[in-house]
Design a protein around this motif. Structure first.
Motif, mmCIF file in Angstrom:
data_model
loop_
_atom_site.group_PDB
_atom_site.id
_atom_site.type_symbol
_atom_site.label_atom_id
_atom_site.label_comp_id
_atom_site.label_asym_id
_atom_site.label_seq_id
_atom_site.Cartn_x
_atom_site.Cartn_y
_atom_site.Cartn_z
ATOM 1 N N LYS A 235 0.810 -1.219 0.000
ATOM 2 C CA LYS A 235 0.000 0.000 0.000
ATOM 3 C C LYS A 235 0.847 1.274 0.000
ATOM 4 C CE LYS A 235 -3.742 -2.185 2.540
ATOM 5 N NZ LYS A 235 -4.473 -2.206 3.832
ATOM 6 N N GLN A 236 2.145 1.141 0.144
ATOM 7 C CA GLN A 236 3.026 2.309 0.183
ATOM 8 C C GLN A 236 3.401 2.719 -1.243
ATOM 9 O OE1 GLN A 236 6.209 3.037 2.765
ATOM 10 N NE2 GLN A 236 5.518 1.621 4.338
ATOM 11 N N HIS A 237 2.658 3.635 -1.788
ATOM 12 C CA HIS A 237 2.898 4.082 -3.163
ATOM 13 C C HIS A 237 4.270 4.736 -3.316
ATOM 14 C CE1 HIS A 237 -1.172 2.988 -4.056
ATOM 15 N NE2 HIS A 237 -1.605 3.765 -3.079
ATOM 16 N N ALA A 238 4.769 5.360 -2.265
ATOM 17 C CA ALA A 238 6.094 5.982 -2.331
ATOM 18 C C ALA A 238 7.176 4.932 -2.569
ATOM 19 C CB ALA A 238 6.382 6.767 -1.055
ATOM 20 N N MET A 239 7.016 3.747 -1.982
ATOM 21 C CA MET A 239 8.003 2.686 -2.195
ATOM 22 C C MET A 239 7.966 2.204 -3.648
ATOM 23 S SD MET A 239 9.851 2.108 0.462
ATOM 24 C CE MET A 239 9.771 3.239 1.830
ATOM 25 N N ALA A 240 6.777 2.125 -4.215
ATOM 26 C CA ALA A 240 6.658 1.756 -5.628
ATOM 27 C C ALA A 240 7.280 2.838 -6.506
ATOM 28 C CB ALA A 240 5.194 1.543 -5.993
#
Length: 78
Positions: free
Chosen positions: A19-24
């Protein structure tokens, strides 16, 4: 003998990481999830570099924050 507070901690952490879009955005992945330990890896690419070609400190801080939080999550109840 150490008792595991949540035997499903790895699944819970993988779901949270997904759910961590920043990691993607920075192309990070979470290959290691063990009791008391996690590792976040990412490739070195131009999108995460500062002006001298090194990985930006903000990216390093972001990864350290998430990895530490997930390592802590392995030790507590769900």
């Amino acid at each position: 003998m150490t008792r595991v507070a949540d035997p499903n901690f790895a699944d819970r952490i993988r779901a949270s990481f997904a759910k961590q879009h920043a990691m993607a955005l920075i192309r990070a992945n979470l290959p290691v999830i063990e009791s008391g330990r996690t590792e976040i890896h990412l490739p070195h690419w131009s999108g995460i570099e500062q002006q001298h070609g090194f990985v930006h400190g903000g990216v390093v801080g972001m990864i350290a924050d998430s990895a530490a939080g997930y390592a802590a999550m392995t030790m507590v109840p769900a």
